[in-house]
Design an enzyme around this catalytic site. Structure first.
Site, mmCIF file in Angstrom:
data_model
loop_
_atom_site.group_PDB
_atom_site.id
_atom_site.type_symbol
_atom_site.label_atom_id
_atom_site.label_comp_id
_atom_site.label_asym_id
_atom_site.label_seq_id
_atom_site.Cartn_x
_atom_site.Cartn_y
_atom_site.Cartn_z
ATOM 1 N N GLY A 146 -0.188 2.141 6.652
ATOM 2 C CA GLY A 146 1.006 2.051 7.521
ATOM 3 C C GLY A 146 2.259 3.271 6.480
ATOM 4 O O GLY A 146 3.132 3.101 6.307
ATOM 5 N N ALA A 147 1.313 4.608 6.674
ATOM 6 C CA ALA A 147 1.649 5.751 6.064
ATOM 7 C C ALA A 147 2.494 6.620 7.166
ATOM 8 O O ALA A 147 3.275 7.841 6.567
ATOM 9 C CB ALA A 147 0.592 6.251 5.365
ATOM 10 N N ASN A 148 3.038 6.206 8.388
ATOM 11 C CA ASN A 148 4.245 7.266 9.010
ATOM 12 C C ASN A 148 5.277 7.385 8.310
ATOM 13 O O ASN A 148 5.804 7.991 9.455
ATOM 14 C CB ASN A 148 3.396 6.818 10.597
ATOM 15 C CG ASN A 148 3.857 5.107 10.819
ATOM 16 O OD1 ASN A 148 3.170 4.618 11.202
ATOM 17 N ND2 ASN A 148 4.824 5.062 11.478
ATOM 18 N N GLY B 183 5.271 3.488 2.492
ATOM 19 C CA GLY B 183 4.156 4.070 2.927
ATOM 20 C C GLY B 183 4.271 5.682 3.592
ATOM 21 O O GLY B 183 3.371 6.693 2.597
ATOM 22 N N SER C 228 6.380 -8.744 -2.096
ATOM 23 C CA SER C 228 8.095 -8.681 -1.339
ATOM 24 C C SER C 228 8.969 -10.315 -2.601
ATOM 25 O O SER C 228 8.140 -10.591 -2.683
ATOM 26 C CB SER C 228 8.666 -9.027 0.067
ATOM 27 O OG SER C 228 9.667 -9.639 0.249
ATOM 28 N N TYR D 129 7.688 -14.415 7.173
ATOM 29 C CA TYR D 129 7.249 -13.637 6.514
ATOM 30 C C TYR D 129 7.078 -13.757 5.190
ATOM 31 O O TYR D 129 6.759 -13.490 4.561
ATOM 32 C CB TYR D 129 8.676 -12.879 6.460
ATOM 33 C CG TYR D 129 8.607 -11.120 5.614
ATOM 34 C CD1 TYR D 129 7.943 -10.250 6.412
ATOM 35 C CD2 TYR D 129 9.365 -11.845 4.887
ATOM 36 C CE1 TYR D 129 8.201 -9.168 5.029
ATOM 37 C CE2 TYR D 129 9.721 -10.486 4.085
ATOM 38 C CZ TYR D 129 9.068 -9.475 4.288
ATOM 39 O OH TYR D 129 8.744 -8.127 3.482
#
Length: 300
Positions: free
Chosen positions: A23-25, A29, A140, A166
């Protein structure tokens, strides 16, 4: 390093190291990948959307690679792991979904449990033979209200509640970290499993609620009152990745209600400290993904 004042400047030189960030975009991340790349690491941006990944990488200095990874598809997870050659020094399990409408992964798992936990569970175990540093998994504050429903983890028999799903996935992240560390220690592996949470950070997770204006308004109010920027939100992840933390350590902000502030080691819920629960979740995760702990006892 002084834990109460940890900043980007405390990240040591990373030349010669390989870091994989899921999720580095965007969001935390992207910041994590940017900071590792700026310090000389070869950073692999593991993203579902190659175009967005390349756009993010274009704003980073240093050596970056963009590779496709869809954590909601175990075939994609296996393909990514098969194609990644060479040692990996740090794996950052960052990608995640927060309270989306009900959906299922390609393999039939509830979308949040399947992406946030099971996808990262499979990825980590598939990469473990190549790992030589740390696995950092992003959890989280919401884990505190989480519970693992072993009878129905994928919401097939009960009415779907996005916030509960979640919280279940984020509790699973911490239980996974605990059991992973126990197994690594048992086989003498030098790899550390750590975890982090960003507090209340202004990331894309909080912007993906446009179809629910009341929830969006509540989240934006929480960020204004308690939260911090995505740069500051990434600091606990980076702290867990490079600071002198114990095996299984959990990092988060130290400000009011852990919503913001300098990163340090923080506490977790009683459920997240339950070793029997962690072992039981691991067994369930192996069964659902078909992926198991790969390291032999003579490692290290």
């Amino acid at each position: 390093m002084t834990t109460s004042r940890f900043s980007f400047a405390d990240i040591p030189d990373q030349t010669g190291r390989t870091v994989v960030v899921t999720g580095a975009n965007s969001g935390i991340g992207r910041v994590t990948a940017r900071e590792f790349a700026a310090r000389g690491a070869r950073v692999v941006l593991a993203v579902r959307d190659i175009g967005k990944g390349r756009q993010a990488a274009g704003g980073m200095s240093g050596r970056t690679e963009v590779r496709r990874l869809d954590l909601a598809d175990l075939a994609s997870v296996r393909s990514f792991a098969d194609d990644l050659d060479g040692p990996v020094d740090v794996l950052v399990n960052n990608a995640g979904l927060m309270t989306p409408p009900f959906g299922r992964t390609a393999d039939g798992f509830e979308l949040q449990f399947g992406t946030n936990h099971l996808g990262h569970f499979a990825l980590t175990n598939l990469l473990l033979p190549q790992l030589r540093g740390r696995v950092v998994t992003v959890s989280s504050i919401a884990h505190r209200s989480g519970a693992i429903d072993f009878a129905d983890p994928n919401w097939q028999q009960r009415r779907y509640r996005a916030t509960a799903a979640y919280a279940q996935s984020k509790l699973a992240n911490l239980l996974f970290t605990a059991e992973l560390q126990r197994r690594l220690t048992a086989v003498g592996s030098p790899v550390l499993a750590t975890a982090a949470h960003p507090g209340v950070a202004a990331t894309d997770l909080l912007r993906r609620t446009g179809d629910r204006p009341r929830l969006q308004a509540l989240q934006h109010r929480a960020v204004r009152l308690l939260g911090q920027s995505e740069d500051d939100g990434a600091l606990p992840t980076l702290f867990a990745a490079v600071a002198d933390v114990p095996p299984g350590g959990y990092a988060g902000p130290t400000g009011f209600l852990q919503g913001r502030g300098a990163p340090a080691l923080v506490g977790r819920s009683r459920a997240a400290r339950d070793a029997d629960l962690a072992a039981r979740l691991w067994t369930l995760s192996e069964m659902l993904t078909g992926v198991s702990f790969p390291l032999p006892a003579h490692i290290g």
